[in-house]
Design a protein around this motif. Structure first.
Motif, mmCIF file in Angstrom:
data_model
loop_
_atom_site.group_PDB
_atom_site.id
_atom_site.type_symbol
_atom_site.label_atom_id
_atom_site.label_comp_id
_atom_site.label_asym_id
_atom_site.label_seq_id
_atom_site.Cartn_x
_atom_site.Cartn_y
_atom_site.Cartn_z
ATOM 1 N N PRO A 1 0.865 -1.196 0.000
ATOM 2 C CA PRO A 1 0.000 0.000 0.000
ATOM 3 C C PRO A 1 0.895 1.238 0.000
ATOM 4 N N GLN A 2 0.403 2.321 -0.545
ATOM 5 C CA GLN A 2 1.192 3.556 -0.585
ATOM 6 C C GLN A 2 1.327 4.153 0.817
ATOM 7 N N ALA A 3 2.248 5.139 0.937
ATOM 8 C CA ALA A 3 2.460 5.796 2.230
ATOM 9 C C ALA A 3 1.141 6.344 2.758
ATOM 10 N N GLY A 4 0.854 6.075 4.001
ATOM 11 C CA GLY A 4 -0.349 6.625 4.635
ATOM 12 C C GLY A 4 -1.638 5.893 4.314
ATOM 13 N N GLN A 5 -1.548 4.818 3.525
ATOM 14 C CA GLN A 5 -2.793 4.094 3.180
ATOM 15 C C GLN A 5 -3.158 2.995 4.176
ATOM 16 N N SER A 6 -2.229 2.651 5.085
ATOM 17 C CA SER A 6 -2.539 1.576 6.043
ATOM 18 C C SER A 6 -2.694 2.131 7.441
ATOM 19 N N SER A 7 -3.640 1.555 8.181
ATOM 20 C CA SER A 7 -3.798 1.903 9.600
ATOM 21 C C SER A 7 -3.878 0.612 10.401
ATOM 22 N N PHE A 8 -3.371 0.677 11.616
ATOM 23 C CA PHE A 8 -3.375 -0.505 12.484
ATOM 24 C C PHE A 8 -3.976 -0.129 13.828
ATOM 25 N N THR A 9 -4.883 -0.970 14.304
ATOM 26 C CA THR A 9 -5.395 -0.773 15.650
ATOM 27 C C THR A 9 -5.463 -2.151 16.290
ATOM 28 N N ARG A 10 -5.626 -2.187 17.597
ATOM 29 C CA ARG A 10 -5.617 -3.488 18.261
ATOM 30 C C ARG A 10 -6.946 -3.814 18.919
ATOM 31 N N GLN A 11 -7.315 -5.051 18.784
ATOM 32 C CA GLN A 11 -8.406 -5.573 19.600
ATOM 33 C C GLN A 11 -7.717 -6.140 20.837
ATOM 34 N N GLN A 12 -7.967 -5.503 21.979
ATOM 35 C CA GLN A 12 -7.176 -5.867 23.159
ATOM 36 C C GLN A 12 -7.606 -7.179 23.800
ATOM 37 N N GLU A 13 -8.896 -7.521 23.603
ATOM 38 C CA GLU A 13 -9.397 -8.775 24.176
ATOM 39 C C GLU A 13 -10.145 -9.536 23.090
ATOM 40 N N PRO A 14 -10.080 -10.873 23.083
ATOM 41 C CA PRO A 14 -10.753 -11.635 22.033
ATOM 42 C C PRO A 14 -12.248 -11.764 22.295
ATOM 43 N N LEU A 15 -12.999 -10.695 22.031
ATOM 44 C CA LEU A 15 -14.433 -10.685 22.369
ATOM 45 C C LEU A 15 -15.331 -11.022 21.186
ATOM 46 N N GLY A 16 -14.729 -11.347 20.047
ATOM 47 C CA GLY A 16 -15.545 -11.750 18.896
ATOM 48 C C GLY A 16 -15.324 -10.857 17.681
ATOM 49 N N LEU A 17 -15.806 -11.354 16.525
ATOM 50 C CA LEU A 17 -15.605 -10.638 15.263
ATOM 51 C C LEU A 17 -16.294 -9.273 15.268
ATOM 52 N N GLY A 18 -17.516 -9.217 15.823
ATOM 53 C CA GLY A 18 -18.236 -7.938 15.880
ATOM 54 C C GLY A 18 -17.420 -6.906 16.650
ATOM 55 N N HIS A 19 -16.863 -7.340 17.755
ATOM 56 C CA HIS A 19 -16.052 -6.448 18.573
ATOM 57 C C HIS A 19 -14.790 -6.005 17.823
#
Ligand code: G1P
Length: 297
Positions: free
Chosen positions: A98-116
């Motif tokens: 992906p080009q510069a600035g096109q990707s973002s990363f965040t974390r799901q801190q607990e495995p609470l499910g796909l919806g979460h």
């Protein structure tokens, strides 16, 4: 000109532990398992890029940092390839990024499910429609599954889900949709949804294949969510609530799905993608035939 708001963002939930692939996934994320020579997550990103996606949001978890590295430059490697005159390999590496600035990363801190997991991306997505791709469901299709879904979205707007038929014994592993009015040759209005029903309670034999185009109102529905099937916060339950307010179209895409969350699906994907490769497909086919012949004799 299409009247629908363009889908420019895709969310990839990649926080799962991958327990089904231990010990391979003890220190390596399951999304980095390879189909021939491309990580599963790269194939999902390829599909999204082909469909015109410009923002790639990864919902990761602990021990997933290598996914972030995979989508970054690797100068030492690039310089070594350049110094060795391996220009083709170098070009291929850069093409995947992906080009510069096109990707973002965040974390799901607990495995609470796909919806979460999807809800964890709400601030990054903002007030825009977005695509959701579950990388485990690898879809081999030309054009890609998301591109096919966008054709329907251009007509219908709203929410769009890729669906496919499965055999009765597999139904209870997936979300299942009810079939309403026909929209076109491949699409129809979804009349109901249920997550992982026993086969006798399934509204049809069409399962949710891990590709979605969703409107941002889904986030409010997830927020109000109680745990559903398996005690997890399910995206399907949030969609059931949204279905009372917004339309959902189902698209019977053309292509073949390999459920890479399952060992047989993962191995089959490697065979299918391997046989497809121009450089060594024939040699690979000969090897497979030799193995099968040896087993028969
Ligand atoms: C999820 C969804 C399910 C869908 C499936 C496709 O389930 O909840 O509706 O059919 O992905 O892979 P999971 O595989 O996370 O249990």
């Amino acid at each position: 000109m299409s009247l629908q708001k363009k889908v420019k963002t895709a969310v990839f939930p990649v926080a799962g532990l991958g327990t089904r692939f231990l010990p391979a996934t003890k220190a390596m994320p399951k999304e980095m398992l390879t189909i021939v020579d491309r990580p599963v997550i790269q194939l999902a990103v390829d599909e999204a890029r082909e469909a015109g996606i410009e923002h790639f949001i990864f919902v990761t978890g602990r021990n997933k940092a290598v996914i972030e590295d995979h989508f970054d430059r690797q100068f030492e490697l690039e310089e070594t390839l350049a110094a060795r005159g391996k220009t083709e390999e170098l070009e291929l590496l850069l093409k995947d990024l992906p080009q510069a600035g096109q990707s973002s990363f965040t974390r799901q801190q607990e495995p609470l499910g796909l919806g979460h997991a999807v809800w964890c991306a709400r601030n990054l997505v903002g007030d825009e429609p977005f695509a959701l791709l579950l990388p485990d469901m690898l879809i081999k299709a030309q054009p890609g599954c998301l591109a096919q879904m966008l054709e329907t979205y251009e007509q219908t707007g709203g929410n769009v889900i890729a669906v496919e038929e499965v055999t009765p014994e597999n139904i209870s592993r997936y979300g299942v949709v009810g079939i309403g009015e026909t929209i076109g040759s491949r699409a129809f209005q979804i009349s109901s949804m249920v997550e992982k029903p026993p086969v006798e309670e399934a509204p049809s034999n069409l399962i949710i294949s891990g590709r979605y185009i969703l409107q941002p109102e889904i986030f409010a529905e997830i927020e109000r969510q109680d745990p559903g099937a398996g005690g997890e916060i399910q995206i399907t339950d949030a969609m059931i609530r949204l279905l009372e307010k917004q339309a959902f179209a189902g698209v019977r895409f053309s292509g073949k799905t390999y459920d890479c969350g399952d060992k047989v699906g993962f191995l089959a994907a490697n065979v299918a993608y391997g046989l497809d490769r121009e450089e060594f497909g024939d040699a690979f086919r000969t090897e497979i035939e030799t193995i099968l012949a040896g087993m028969k004799s």
